[in-house]
Write a protein that holds these residues in place. Structure first.
Motif, short mmCIF file in Angstrom:
data_model
loop_
_atom_site.label_atom_id
_atom_site.label_comp_id
_atom_site.label_asym_id
_atom_site.label_seq_id
_atom_site.Cartn_x
_atom_site.Cartn_y
_atom_site.Cartn_z
N ALA A 248 3.96 -8.49 25.66
CA ALA A 248 4.98 -8.77 26.67
C ALA A 248 6.33 -8.20 26.25
CB ALA A 248 5.08 -10.27 26.93
N LEU A 249 6.69 -8.37 25.00
CA LEU A 249 7.97 -7.85 24.51
C LEU A 249 8.00 -6.33 24.55
CD1 LEU A 249 8.61 -10.33 21.55
CD2 LEU A 249 9.76 -10.29 23.79
N ASP A 250 6.88 -5.69 24.25
CA ASP A 250 6.81 -4.22 24.33
C ASP A 250 6.98 -3.73 25.77
OD1 ASP A 250 6.49 -3.99 21.60
OD2 ASP A 250 4.32 -3.64 21.70
N VAL A 251 6.34 -4.42 26.72
CA VAL A 251 6.48 -4.06 28.14
C VAL A 251 7.94 -4.21 28.56
CG1 VAL A 251 5.85 -4.71 30.50
CG2 VAL A 251 4.09 -4.58 28.74
N ILE A 252 8.56 -5.31 28.16
CA ILE A 252 9.96 -5.57 28.51
C ILE A 252 10.87 -4.49 27.91
CG2 ILE A 252 11.88 -7.19 28.16
CD1 ILE A 252 9.64 -9.42 28.20
N LEU A 253 10.63 -4.14 26.65
CA LEU A 253 11.43 -3.10 26.00
C LEU A 253 11.31 -1.77 26.74
CD1 LEU A 253 13.20 -2.06 23.67
CD2 LEU A 253 11.09 -1.62 22.40
N LEU A 254 10.09 -1.39 27.11
CA LEU A 254 9.91 -0.14 27.85
C LEU A 254 10.74 -0.13 29.13
CD1 LEU A 254 6.08 0.46 27.40
CD2 LEU A 254 7.94 1.77 26.36
N LYS A 255 10.75 -1.25 29.84
CA LYS A 255 11.53 -1.34 31.08
C LYS A 255 13.02 -1.26 30.78
CE LYS A 255 11.86 -1.76 35.48
NZ LYS A 255 11.57 -0.58 36.28
N TYR A 256 13.48 -1.96 29.75
CA TYR A 256 14.90 -1.95 29.41
C TYR A 256 15.41 -0.56 29.01
CZ TYR A 256 15.53 -7.03 29.55
OH TYR A 256 15.62 -8.34 29.95
N VAL A 257 14.58 0.27 28.41
CA VAL A 257 15.03 1.61 28.01
C VAL A 257 14.79 2.65 29.10
CG1 VAL A 257 14.84 1.13 25.53
CG2 VAL A 257 12.92 2.23 26.72
N GLY A 258 14.43 2.20 30.31
CA GLY A 258 14.39 3.11 31.44
C GLY A 258 13.03 3.61 31.87
N MET A 259 11.97 3.09 31.28
CA MET A 259 10.62 3.50 31.67
C MET A 259 10.06 2.51 32.68
SD MET A 259 9.25 4.64 27.95
CE MET A 259 10.44 5.32 26.81
N ASN A 260 9.00 2.89 33.34
CA ASN A 260 8.37 2.03 34.35
C ASN A 260 6.95 1.71 33.92
OD1 ASN A 260 10.55 1.98 36.36
ND2 ASN A 260 10.19 4.18 36.38
N PRO A 261 6.78 0.63 33.14
CA PRO A 261 5.44 0.29 32.66
C PRO A 261 4.55 -0.27 33.77
CG PRO A 261 7.05 -1.33 31.92
CD PRO A 261 7.81 -0.27 32.64
N VAL A 262 3.31 0.20 33.77
CA VAL A 262 2.27 -0.31 34.67
C VAL A 262 1.14 -0.79 33.79
CG1 VAL A 262 0.59 0.30 36.45
CG2 VAL A 262 2.90 1.27 36.52
N VAL A 263 0.73 -2.04 33.95
CA VAL A 263 -0.31 -2.62 33.11
C VAL A 263 -1.64 -2.56 33.83
CG1 VAL A 263 -1.09 -4.71 31.92
CG2 VAL A 263 1.36 -4.15 32.01
N GLY B 255 11.38 -10.93 30.65
CA GLY B 255 11.27 -9.80 31.56
C GLY B 255 11.13 -10.28 32.99
N VAL B 256 10.91 -9.33 33.86
CA VAL B 256 10.69 -9.65 35.27
C VAL B 256 9.40 -8.94 35.69
CG1 VAL B 256 11.59 -9.50 37.62
CG2 VAL B 256 13.17 -9.82 35.69
N GLY B 257 8.32 -9.71 35.72
CA GLY B 257 7.04 -9.15 36.15
C GLY B 257 7.01 -9.02 37.65
N GLY B 258 6.39 -7.96 38.15
CA GLY B 258 6.31 -7.74 39.59
C GLY B 258 5.14 -8.46 40.20
N ARG B 259 4.97 -8.30 41.51
CA ARG B 259 3.83 -8.88 42.20
C ARG B 259 2.58 -8.15 41.72
NH1 ARG B 259 1.32 -8.52 48.08
NH2 ARG B 259 1.30 -6.38 47.53
N PRO B 260 1.59 -8.88 41.30
CA PRO B 260 0.37 -8.23 40.81
C PRO B 260 -0.28 -7.35 41.87
CG PRO B 260 0.35 -10.57 40.29
CD PRO B 260 1.50 -10.33 41.22
N PHE B 261 -0.63 -6.14 41.48
CA PHE B 261 -1.34 -5.24 42.38
C PHE B 261 -2.69 -5.86 42.70
CE2 PHE B 261 -4.25 -1.76 43.27
CZ PHE B 261 -3.55 -1.11 44.27
N GLY B 262 -3.10 -5.78 43.94
CA GLY B 262 -4.37 -6.36 44.34
C GLY B 262 -4.21 -7.74 44.94
N GLU B 263 -3.03 -8.34 44.77
CA GLU B 263 -2.80 -9.66 45.34
C GLU B 263 -2.64 -9.51 46.84
OE1 GLU B 263 1.07 -12.14 45.07
OE2 GLU B 263 -0.20 -12.75 43.39
#
Length: 138
Positions: free
Chosen positions: A45-60, A117-125
């Motif tokens: 979770a912290l890695d995903v948050i870090l990626l977003k904070y440095v300007g990337m768009n993580p998709v899990v 972080g701020v997780g988005g709406r899960p894809f598929g929901e």
């Protein structure tokens, strides 16, 4: 614990990559032991948050086979595998969707949210509008 000097060295090394991948979509496969070990879940979770904070768009993109298998077993639905792949009939697909969308996706979003972080709406929901019958759509 990492020293301040070591931390600065790491940041200098990663800056070119942060610039190169700014605004890029980064696909992360999340599965296996990382989905069950509490420390690994937090680090993920912290890695995903870090990626977003440095300007990337993580998709899990995640697995969920063990969770699906466990739920099918609770419902006394036999799992059939051919060459390592689950044979998925309509009944099994309903369970797969329920587990992945209703359980695993929400756990991932909550994990990211709980760690700052701020997780988005899960894809598929599905939303109610997604579930209308064809003749009900205006």
């Amino acid at each position: 614990m990492i020293s301040q000097k070591e931390r600065a060295k790491i940041l200098i090394e990663v800056l070119p990559y942060i610039r190169k991948f700014n605004r890029a979509v980064i696909v992360i496969k999340y599965g296996g032991h990382a989905m069950v070990d509490e420390q690994l879940k937090k680090e993920f979770a912290l890695d995903v948050i870090l990626l977003k904070y440095v300007g990337m768009n993580p998709v899990v993109v995640h697995g969920g086979g063990p969770q699906i298998g466990e739920f099918l077993k609770r419902l006394s639905i036999e799992s059939e595998f051919v060459d390592g792949m689950r044979v998925t009939d309509r009944q099994t697909m309903d369970v797969v969707e329920m587990v992945l969308v209703g359980k695993v996706n929400k756990e991932i979003v909550n994990l990211i949210n709980q760690n700052g972080g701020v997780g988005g709406r899960p894809f598929g929901e599905r939303r109610e509008a997604d579930c209308r019958q064809k003749d009900e759509v205006p």
